[in-house]
Design an enzyme around this catalytic site. Structure first.
Site, PDB file in Angstrom:
ATOM      1  N   HIS A 308      23.291   3.917  -3.138  1.00 49.35           N
ATOM      2  CA  HIS A 308      23.297   5.379  -3.206  1.00 49.35           C
ATOM      3  C   HIS A 308      22.032   5.834  -3.900  1.00 49.35           C
ATOM      4  O   HIS A 308      21.564   5.174  -4.828  1.00 49.35           O
ATOM      5  CB  HIS A 308      24.528   5.885  -3.974  1.00 49.35           C
ATOM      6  CG  HIS A 308      24.793   7.325  -3.730  1.00 49.35           C
ATOM      7  ND1 HIS A 308      24.161   8.324  -4.433  1.00 49.35           N
ATOM      8  CD2 HIS A 308      25.593   7.934  -2.829  1.00 49.35           C
ATOM      9  CE1 HIS A 308      24.575   9.491  -3.980  1.00 49.35           C
ATOM     10  NE2 HIS A 308      25.439   9.285  -3.004  1.00 49.35           N
ATOM     11  N   ASP A 366      31.878   5.825   1.182  1.00 49.57           N
ATOM     12  CA  ASP A 366      32.077   5.580   2.607  1.00 49.57           C
ATOM     13  C   ASP A 366      32.556   4.172   2.914  1.00 49.57           C
ATOM     14  O   ASP A 366      33.043   3.899   4.009  1.00 49.57           O
ATOM     15  CB  ASP A 366      30.781   5.855   3.377  1.00 49.57           C
ATOM     16  CG  ASP A 366      30.506   7.332   3.400  1.00 49.57           C
ATOM     17  OD1 ASP A 366      31.485   8.090   3.401  1.00 49.57           O
ATOM     18  OD2 ASP A 366      29.336   7.714   3.401  1.00 49.57           O
TER      19      ASP A 366
END
Ligand code: ACO
Length: 431
Positions: A308, A366
Site C-alpha cells: 500500500h 483487497d
C-alpha cells in the site's frame, strides 16, 4: 489550517527563501510552496505526489506507519464494529455522528431515492451484453447528468446536496443493474423496506421467479465491506474526482471520472486481480513459484492484495476484513475452500519472506474482500463495482468539501520538461 510561526528556509544558489510551515491537527507538518514559482522561479518535482498535500481536508486521517484510519476522528475498527454504513455516510458528509432523528431522516431520504429514472433502462441496453460492469458504471453514472439536470449547478448548495444524496442512493442500483445486464437477468427494482446492504444483495441476487431472503450475516458482511471502503483521504480516485471537479464539471461527471480511476488494478481493481491471482495459483504447492516471480525485478508480476502506498505496517481495514471473511466462510460452511487455503498459505509464506518484510508489504483490504465477495456469490467482475458503490460517499464528501472551500482553484500541476527545445518545421520532402 493552523498558521504557525514555523518556516522552512530554501537555499538556491546564493538566495534564500522563507516558506511557511503549517501544522495539521494530526500528521506531519506541511511546507507551503504555493508562492515558490513567483518568488524563486522554480517548480517542485514530485511524480506520484509522494510528498505533496494537494488540499486541506477535515474528513479522513491516515497514519500509515501506525496503521491508523480515522473518519472525522473516529477509528475505522470502532465504526466497523459499532456503526453501520449509512451512519458512516452521514458522518463523512456532515462531520458529526447523527442523533436518532437525524439518522432516521438521512436513511429515509437515501432509501426514497434508490430508484433510477425509468428511461435509464434503455441506456443500459445500449451496452454490449457481455460488457464489464465497471464499463457500464462509468457510462451510466456519467449519464446521470443527462437525467438529473436539476442537480448539476455546483454553485447552488441545495443542488449539491441533492446530487450527493442521489449518488449515494442510486449508485448501488446502477451497479446491481450493470450486473444483472451482464448475466442476462431482468433488472430488480430496489425495496424501501430493506436496509442499504440488504437492498443491494436483493437487487443483485433476487429473480422474479422466486422469493429471495437476505441472510442477516451476509447483509452485515456486505455493510462492513461498504463501511471499510467508504473513504480513504486523497487516494488516486478521490484526487481524480477533486481534479475533475476543480474545473467546475458537474458532480455526476466527476464521480464517473473517479470510477474510471478506481478500475485500475493498482487501485480498486486489485480485489478482482487478487482473486484471479489466487485462482491462477490454484494449489498451495505453487505458491513459492509465484512468490519468486513477485520478487523477480525482471518479471512485472506483483502479489495482488499486497502493499500500500500509505500503510507500511498493516492496513487496519484488512484486520476487520479478515475477521469478516472468517465469519462469512464459517456461516456458509466453506472454510476448506481451495482458494481460501491458497490465500491463507500465501499470506503466511509472504509474511515470513524477508523481501516482503523489508519492503513493508502486508496484505491490504483487497486481499480479504475478494474472498468474502466470492463466497457470497459475486463474480470477480463485480468486486470493483462494489468498491465503487462503497467509495461513492467518500468521493461525494470530498467533492462537497472542495466546492465549499473558498480557496478552491482549478488543479493544474506543472512539469519537468525533458523534450526538444524550439526547432523549425521541416518540410516532408526534406525529412
Ligand atoms: N508484490 C511484489 N513487490 C511489490 C508489491 C507487490 N504487491 N508492491 C510493491 N512491491 C515492491 C516494488 O517492486 C518496489 O520494489 P523496489 O523498491 O525494489 O523497486 C517496492 O515494493 C515499493 O513499491 P512501489 O510500487 O514503489 O510502492 P507504491 O507505494 O508506489 O505502490 C501499490 C503501492 C500500488 C499498492 C503496490 O504495492 C502494488 O502494486 N500492490 C499490488 C496491487 C494492490 O494490491 N493494490 C491495492 C492497493 S489498496 C487499494 O487500492 C484499496
Amino acid at each position: 489550517m493552523t498558521d504557525t510561526t514555523k518556516s522552512a528556509t530554501l537555499t538556491i544558489g546564493d538566495k534564500t527563501y522563507e516558506l511557511p510551515i503549517y501544522s495539521p491537527t494530526a500528521g506531519p507538518d506541511v511546507v507551503d510552496i504555493r508562492k515558490l514559482y513567483g518568488t524563486a522561479g522554480v517548480f517542485t518535482y514530485d511524480p506520484g505526489f509522494t510528498s505533496t498535500a494537494s488540499c486541506d481536508s477535515t474528513i479522513t486521517f491516515i497514519d500509515g506507519d501506525k496503521g491508523i484510519l480515522l473518519h472525522r476522528g473516529y477509528p475505522i475498527d470502532q465504526l466497523a464494529e459499532k456503526s453501520h454504513y449509512l451512519e458512516v455516510c452521514y458522518l463523512l458528509m456532515n462531520g458529526e455522528l447523527p442523533d436518532a432523528a437525524a439518522l432516521e431522516d438521512f436513511e429515509t431520504r437515501i432509501t426514497r431515492h434508490t430508484m433510477v429514472h425509468e428511461q435509464m433502462h434503455n441506456f443500459f441496453r445500449g451496452f454490449r451484453r457481455d460488457a464489464h460492469p465497471m464499463a457500464t458504471m462509468v457510462g451510466v453514472v456519467g449519464a446521470m447528468s443527462a437525467f438529473y439536470h436539476d442537480s448539476t449547478d455546483i454553485n447552488d448548495e441545495w443542488q449539491r446536496e441533492v446530487a450527493a444524496m442521489r449518488l449515494i442512493a442510486k449508485v448501488p442500483t446502477i451497479a446491481a443493474m450493470a450486473y444483472k445486464y451482464s448475466i442476462g437477468q431482468p433488472f430488480v427494482y430496489p425495496r424501501n423496506d430493506l436496509d442499504y446492504a440488504s437492498n443491494f444483495l436483493h437487487m443483485c441476487f433476487s429473480v422474479p421467479a422466486e422469493e429471495y431472503h437476505v441472510d442477516p450475516i451476509l447483509s452485515r458482511a456486505m455493510d462492513r465491506i461498504f463501511t471499510l471502503h467508504a473513504d480513504h483521504e486523497q487516494n488516486a480516485s478521490t484526487s481524480t474526482v477533486r481534479l475533475a471537479s476543480s474545473s467546475g464539471a458537474n458532480p455526476f461527471a466527476c464521480i464517473a471520472a473517479g470510477i474510471a480511476c478506481l478500475w485500475g488494478p493498482a487501485h480498486g481493481g486489485a480485489n478482482q486481480a487478487c482473486l484471479e491471482m489466487l485462482k491462477e495459483i490454484g494449489t498451495p504447492d505453487r505458491i513459492p513459484e509465484f512468490i519468486g516471480r513477485a520478487k523477480d525485478k525482471n518479471d512485472p508480476f506483483r502479489l495482488m492484495g499486497f502493499g500500500h502506498r500509505v500503510y507500511k505496517n498493516f492496513d487496519p481495514r484488512a484486520t476487520v476484513m479478515k475477521q469478516s471473511a472468517d465469519e462469512v466462510l464459517d456461516l456458509l460452511g466453506i472454510e476448506d475452500n481451495p482458494i481460501l487455503q491458497v490465500a491463507k498459505e500465501l499470506e503466511r509464506q509472504a509474511l515470513e519472506d524477508p523481501y516482503f518484510a523489508d519492503k513493508k508489504l502486508f496484505p491490504n483490504v483487497d486481499f480479504y474482500s475478494g474472498i468474502i465477495l466470492e463466497a457470497m456469490g459475486f463474480p470477480t467482475s463485480m468486486f470493483t463495482p462494489i468498491f465503487a458503490v462503497s467509495r461513492t460517499v467518500g468521493w461525494v464528501s470530498q467533492w462537497k468539501e472542495m466546492i465549499a472551500d473558498p480557496q478552491n482553484k482549478i488543479g493544474r500541476p506543472r512539469q519537468l520538461y525533458l523534450g526538444e527545445t524550439q526547432r523549425d518545421y521541416v518540410d516532408i520532402e526534406k525529412r
